[in-house]
Design an enzyme around this catalytic site. Structure first.
Site: not given
Length: 257
Positions: A19, A46, A48, A61, A123
């Site tokens: 993450h 992962e 963003d 993020h 994401e």
């Protein structure tokens, strides 16, 4: 009591996604965090992504930079050069690590350069003034690297936004899509999204959710799973993928189950 063979096999099959990198040990979304995650055995990284004012994809993020840097302002209102002037090493109360804002393309190249297959779980962050330009730029970059058709199995896209997933599907229908769930499923799941991503708080409150999602033919990933008891809960429920700030510790725990 020793774990059963079937339980052990299930644990070993669980994918571990880092993450924002190994963000328990390094500032999130920094190249150091991602390199640590690869060294720790993460199956995927992962991140963003947001779009700057000059249409560069950066790994940030929040809508603004205050929490993770020594700067101020909205990511979408600044150019990449302006963002590069900030120290993005703010982490656990410290802000003097000299980390620059990370371009998504640089993270992509880092993952592709690994000595083993390392995936990316991307994401797209919404709402944003960039609108659909964010998804368009992401797909353009993936296409430039031969990854937009999904055949490599290295890239999957995620969002809480049904609209964002729909745009991504139209642009790159071969990419696996993950519909993220924070509190409860407020809108119908996009039919093309074969993965569901509830948060660990939701899974703790409603463990039966995982079984209901799997009964619909969905693969389930849970975020952000850092505590040993949560890892065990997710394995017991049949979760296929764990997103965690602690990839090494989670990988070691799964190997021991």
């Amino acid at each position: 009591m020793a774990p059963t063979t079937s339980y052990s096999r299930t644990a070993r099959a669980v994918r571990v996604v880092a993450h924002r990198g190994a963000s328990h040990e390094h500032p999130e979304h920094t190249i150091e965090a991602y390199r640590q995650a690869v060294a720790d055995g993460a199956d995927a990284l992962e991140c963003d992504v947001r779009l700057t004012a000059d249409r560069r994809l950066v790994c940030v993020h929040d809508r603004t930079v205050e929490r993770t840097s020594d700067g101020r302002g909205a990511v979408s209102a600044m150019t990449y050069e302006e963002l590069s002037a900030f120290d993005f090493g703010r982490w656990k109360g410290e802000a003097h690590r000299g980390a620059r804002v990370l371009l998504f393309e640089d993270l992509l190249k880092e993952a592709l350069a690994a000595d083993r297959p390392v995936g990316l779980a991307v994401e797209t962050k919404h709402p944003t003034r960039a609108g659909g330009r964010l998804e368009a730029e992401l797909v353009r970059m993936l296409r430039d690297h031969g990854l937009a058709d999904g055949r490599s199995g290295l890239v999957e896209v995620m969002s809480f936004s049904r609209g964002a997933l729909t745009r991504l599907h139209r642009l790159a229908p071969g990419l696996p899509a993950v519909h993220l769930i924070e509190r409860r499923l407020r809108a119908p799941r996009p039919p093309f999204a074969g993965h569901a991503g509830p948060g660990i708080d939701l899974v703790r409150k409603d463990p039966g959710l995982v079984g209901r999602l799997r009964a619909k033919g969905l693969r389930v990933r849970v975020w952000t799973v850092d505590e040993p008891e949560d890892v065990e809960l997710c394995v017991r429920l049949g979760v296929e993928t764990l997103i965690t700030n602690r990839p090494r510790q989670v990988r070691e725990q799964l190997a021991a189950l």
